[in-house]
Design an enzyme around this catalytic site. Structure first.
Site, PDB file in Angstrom:
ATOM      1  N   ASP A  97     -50.347  -7.373  15.638  1.00 60.01           N
ATOM      2  CA  ASP A  97     -49.027  -8.040  15.695  1.00 60.01           C
ATOM      3  C   ASP A  97     -49.251  -9.390  15.051  1.00 60.01           C
ATOM      4  O   ASP A  97     -50.277 -10.042  14.833  1.00 60.01           O
ATOM      5  CB  ASP A  97     -48.465  -8.086  16.900  1.00 60.01           C
ATOM      6  CG  ASP A  97     -47.106  -8.193  17.113  1.00 60.01           C
ATOM      7  OD1 ASP A  97     -46.722  -8.099  15.908  1.00 60.01           O
ATOM      8  OD2 ASP A  97     -46.622  -8.889  18.321  1.00 60.01           O
TER       9      ASP A  97
ATOM     10  N   GLU B 122     -47.849 -11.648   9.805  1.00 58.91           N
ATOM     11  CA  GLU B 122     -46.977 -11.900   8.273  1.00 58.91           C
ATOM     12  C   GLU B 122     -48.220 -13.069   7.770  1.00 58.91           C
ATOM     13  O   GLU B 122     -48.178 -13.195   6.667  1.00 58.91           O
ATOM     14  CB  GLU B 122     -45.768 -12.462   8.588  1.00 58.91           C
ATOM     15  CG  GLU B 122     -44.910 -11.239   9.046  1.00 58.91           C
ATOM     16  CD  GLU B 122     -45.409 -10.705  10.619  1.00 58.91           C
ATOM     17  OE1 GLU B 122     -45.555 -11.617  11.444  1.00 58.91           O
ATOM     18  OE2 GLU B 122     -44.960  -9.722  11.153  1.00 58.91           O
TER      19      GLU B 122
ATOM     20  N   ASP C 208     -39.147  -6.520  15.578  1.00 57.66           N
ATOM     21  CA  ASP C 208     -38.272  -6.734  16.599  1.00 57.66           C
ATOM     22  C   ASP C 208     -36.765  -6.469  16.105  1.00 57.66           C
ATOM     23  O   ASP C 208     -36.098  -7.420  15.811  1.00 57.66           O
ATOM     24  CB  ASP C 208     -38.671  -8.103  17.233  1.00 57.66           C
ATOM     25  CG  ASP C 208     -40.160  -8.364  17.658  1.00 57.66           C
ATOM     26  OD1 ASP C 208     -40.436  -7.320  17.879  1.00 57.66           O
ATOM     27  OD2 ASP C 208     -40.341  -9.563  17.562  1.00 57.66           O
TER      28      ASP C 208
HETATM   29  C1  GLC Z   1     -43.706  -9.788  18.750  1.00 57.43           C
HETATM   30  C2  GLC Z   1     -43.864  -8.487  18.636  1.00 57.43           C
HETATM   31  C3  GLC Z   1     -43.185  -7.674  19.819  1.00 57.43           C
HETATM   32  C4  GLC Z   1     -44.089  -8.154  21.037  1.00 57.43           C
HETATM   33  C5  GLC Z   1     -44.151  -9.717  21.413  1.00 57.43           C
HETATM   34  C6  GLC Z   1     -45.048 -10.134  22.276  1.00 57.43           C
HETATM   35  O1  GLC Z   1     -42.565 -10.394  18.832  1.00 57.43           O
HETATM   36  O2  GLC Z   1     -43.232  -7.905  17.376  1.00 57.43           O
HETATM   37  O3  GLC Z   1     -43.296  -6.298  19.694  1.00 57.43           O
HETATM   38  O4  GLC Z   1     -43.725  -7.550  22.239  1.00 57.43           O
HETATM   39  O5  GLC Z   1     -44.563 -10.292  20.035  1.00 57.43           O
HETATM   40  O6  GLC Z   1     -46.215  -9.957  22.151  1.00 57.43           O
END
Ligand code: GLC
Length: 795
Positions: free
Chosen positions: A398, A401, A476
């Protein structure tokens, strides 16, 4: 000056080099290296190196050179240089615009602005190729777009970002960049891929209806042209070039439950128990950042998760697989071993002054691994060992980017340096590849640490080729009806951009979901290649039971159907893995000659057999559905509809508009709540026979490991012919060495109007039962490697 070898023409024009290479009969590569820049095709998207172009005829005339393969010809007119293509059926495509062609754009009003002009010498100027937009051409693909399917008349930006919450379809640039477009004209397809990891822009006949352009903000212009002529041909070649989706472990196809975050081990246990007690299928639980110690990656929060190994063993015992989040940022903390080791080995991105580049993400101030360096990737891969040792079975990459908090929703400045282990590059040059390289590090780490297992890696960001490292989830989204609508085209756009394994957060991430929204989203979710429910902190919980009845029952029924469909979906995954065919497909995939399908982005095909038209508005029970050519049976009532037809479907809550193609067998498991819950015996082939014929394939293997590569799999075809009402079904001979453990196979023929006169298995009478009320015929069979012919005589 013109030089050539067996499959390539190389032009030198002043200090510029242009190469056109036939890589395969239906694939050409064009490379433009301006101003003395070295010829270099070493981009991260491309995996295939050994190409077989077959014989290439290169013919040189005074003002033209042609390269002809067995399928297509590249035409280079030399003064001025213009490149275009024809195929052997005489179709022209990817023709350079006669006026503008290809070149550097040296600061005219039209030139894209690059972030670091002082470095333009190293970076190179903005480069572009202008192509003619021929009459009837429609552009599709472009990766993770929430806008409509047909991209004709639009501008598309490719620059990975973590967008502000609640983005609309206007925001066509999200977390992943796949600068690829599939073009359709009168049923014939071709494809275009611009391979650049800097900022890329496509103008798809936006500024001028007769012209499209494809440009990178700096560097070289390297593009690939696929001659098709079917969408499947284009995707097969594109995924050969950029890599295939690996076969996932079977459990990864089941439903997953996530939340930011289940904050303690007890909460995770409670969620797990609820699924089992409530008899709702679930295979996977996701552990978000509150599982970590101060959001430090690869750690455990000692208070909430004092015994991760114990917890994960309990979950395994209950049939769950745990997936753990790993962010790109590493907390700056000398006492934290991961940070200290990366620092000691000097593996982080740098400021122009040579210090570690720092920014704020979830844990506070972080550094960022330089994933362009192979040594960093190996090191990062090894960091996953403690997670796997604790029992984690999948990795969720995660914020890659990378998404940064200072300023909010930002990414690295363009002049951050990626030392690359000796091949330093600026962030602006490699930006779009950062997420893919992180996912690659995770996948390769998992492969080394558990060589007998299929890695399960999920990523938010990616570049072309991400499909060979990880599945992509679309980040998201929001718990709104608009986002449910947008996700339909988004997953179709990804599917025709090579990313077959993808999904959106079911129920929506930001904001509060509602029972009705969750139920409708789950109706759609069960057909998503990746089916996971996830939501943000502070929003209302949205587990399948969170909104009570009737929503809980609807979610249960839907998820049970997903679980029954796993053998069908797994067959599609294997096809995707082998051929690049998407799992969730736009209608035009199967009907490229039907222009009505070009804009049908609120419905889709799931494989060959299913047509799905989700309801995406509240309080609505009816919707328009376009039924393409062929005969289709409504899943709930069995009503037959012959396409092409526009119909008003009745789709009350719990009964989404789903249709099954006639004569196309669907393999189904018995009901179960997770993979391995019970023996998958019997296997049912569900089939709606109808006058005419059809066929389907069923593939299975261990669902884990690599024995399928040694021939331990099982593939067979199922054909159905109906003539004068009599039905002939052939379950084909098995290909592959696997011996399925089950003993029973059932053929379930639906919409059989009356009791058959006789049913034979080969020449002998079969064991069968007819249910007059439901109009269903059940034929009991045994599992066997041989082919079985079932003959149903109606009179
Ligand atoms: C980012 C991710 C999301 C996750 C959050 C906390 O926003 O896209 O899915 O829950 O981080 O880790």
């Amino acid at each position: 000056m013109v030089a050539k070898d067996a499959s390539k023409v190389c032009l030198t024009i002043g200090s510029d080099t242009v190469e056109v290479t036939a890589l395969a009969p239906d694939l050409f590569r064009v490379g433009y290296f301006p101003q003395g820049r070295a010829v270099d095709y070493s981009f991260v998207a491309v995996i295939a190196q050994d190409w077989q172009s077959g014989p290439v005829a290169i013919v040189e005339k005074v003002d033209e050179v042609t390269l002809a393969t067995s399928a297509a010809t590249a035409h280079l007119s030399l003064d001025p240089l213009r490149i275009g293509f024809t195929d052997h059926a005489g179709r022209s495509f990817a023709l350079d615009d006669p006026v503008l062609g290809m070149g550097c754009f040296t600061g005219s009003g039209e030139a894209p602005v690059i972030g670091v002009p002082s470095r333009s010498e190293t970076l190179g100027m903005p480069v572009r190729v202008h192509k003619q937009h021929l009459a009837g051409e429609h552009y599709f693909g472009c990766g993770e777009r929430t806008g409509e399917l047909d991209k004709t008349g639009t501008r598309q930006i490719f620059w990975n970002v973590d967008p502000p919450r609640g983005q609309t379809a206007l925001e066509n640039n999200l977390y992943a960049s796949i600068p690829f477009t599939l073009v359709l004209a009168e049923g014939q397809a071709w494809g275009f891929f611009l391979d650049s990891t800097t900022r890329v822009e496509f103008d798809l006949a936006h500024d001028e209806p007769q012209r499209a352009w494809f440009g990178a903000d700096n560097g070289d212009l390297v593009y690939y042209v696929f001659s098709g002529p079917t969408p499947a041909d284009v995707l097969a070649r594109y995924t050969e070039l950029t890599g295939h989706t690996p076969l996932p472990p079977l459990w990864a196809l089941g439903y997953g439950q996530s939340r930011f975050s289940y904050e303690t081990a007890e909460e995770v246990r409670q969620i797990a128990r609820s699924f089992r007690e409530r008899d709702i299928p679930c295979d996977t639980l996701y552990l978000d950042i509150d599982t970590l110690d101060g959001y430090r990656v690869f750690t455990w929060n000692p208070v909430g998760f004092p015994d991760p190994q114990g917890l994960l063993a309990e979950l395994r015992e209950m049939g769950f697989h745990a997936v753990s989040i790993v962010d790109a940022g590493v907390k700056v903390d000398d006492q934290y071993a991961v940070y200290a080791e990366g620092k000691a080995r000097d593996l982080y991105c740098k400021t122009p002054e040579g210090n570690d580049y720092q920014n704020v993400v979830w844990p506070g101030i972080c550094t960022f691994p330089d994933f362009t360096n192979p040594e960093t990737r190996t090191w990062w891969g090894q960091q996953h060992a403690p997670l796997l040792d604790a029992g984690v079975e999948g990795i969720w990459c995660d914020m890659n980017e990378p998404g940064l908090f200072l300023p909010p929703n930002s990414t690295m400045p363009p002049d951050v340096v990626h030392p690359g282990g000796g091949k330093a590059q600026l962030h602006i040059q490699v930006h779009n590849s950062y997420g893919s390289l992180m996912a690659q590090a995770a996948r390769e780490g998992l492969l080394l640490l558990r060589p007998d297992r299929r890695p399960f890696v999920i990523s938010r960001s990616g570049y072309a080729g991400i499909q060979r490292h990880a599945l992509l989830w679309t980040g998201d989204n929001s718990s709104t009806w608009e986002h449910l609508t947008m996700s339909l085209s988004q997953l179709q756009n990804l599917g025709i951009s090579g990313v077959g394994w993808a999904g959106v957060d079911v129920g929506g991430y930001y904001g509060d979901s509602s029972g009705e929204l969750l139920a409708r989203w789950t109706e759609f979710g069960i057909f998503q290649p990746f089916c996971r429910n996830h939501s943000e902190k502070t929003t209302r919980h949205q587990e399948p039971w969170a909104f009570g009845e009737p929503y809980e029952s609807i979610c249960r029924d839907m998820l049970k159907l997903r679980q029954r469909l796993l053998p069908y979906l797994y067959t599609l995954f294997e096809e995707c893995h082998r051929t690049g065919a998407p799992i969730l497909r736009p209608l035009f995939w199967a009907y490229p000659s039907d222009p009505a399908t070009y804009s049908m982005d609120d419905e889709f095909l799931c494989g060959d057999a299913f047509l799905v038209a989700p309801v995406t508005r509240p309080g609505v029970e009816h919707r328009h559905v376009y039924i393409p050519a062929g005969s289709w049976f409504h899943w709930w009532t069995g009503t037959r509809i012959d396409g092409p037809a526009h119909i008003l479907a009745h789709a009350p809550l719990g009964q989404p508009a789903v249709y099954v193609r006639a004569n196309t067998a669907v393999p189904l498991w018995p009901e179960m709540n997770y993979v391995g819950h019970e023996e998958a015996d019997p296997l049912t082939y569900l089939l709606y026979p109808f006058e005419g014929s059809g066929s389907a394939t069923f593939y299975e293997d261990e669902g884990e490991g690599y024995e399928q590569l040694n021939g331990f799999y099982c593939r067979r075809s199922i054909t159905s012919d109906v003539d004068g009402g009599n039905i002939r079904v052939v379950i084909g001979e098995q290909e592959g060495k696997s011996v399925p453990a089950r003993r029973h196979v059932r053929l379930e023929l639906r919409e059989i109007a009356s009791e058959p006169k006789a049913v034979h298995l080969g020449k002998a009478p079969a064991t069968w039962r007819y249910d007059a009320e439901q109009r269903r015929l059940f034929v009991d069979l045994h599992e066997t490697a041989s082919s079985q012919l079932i003959h149903v005589s109606m009179e």
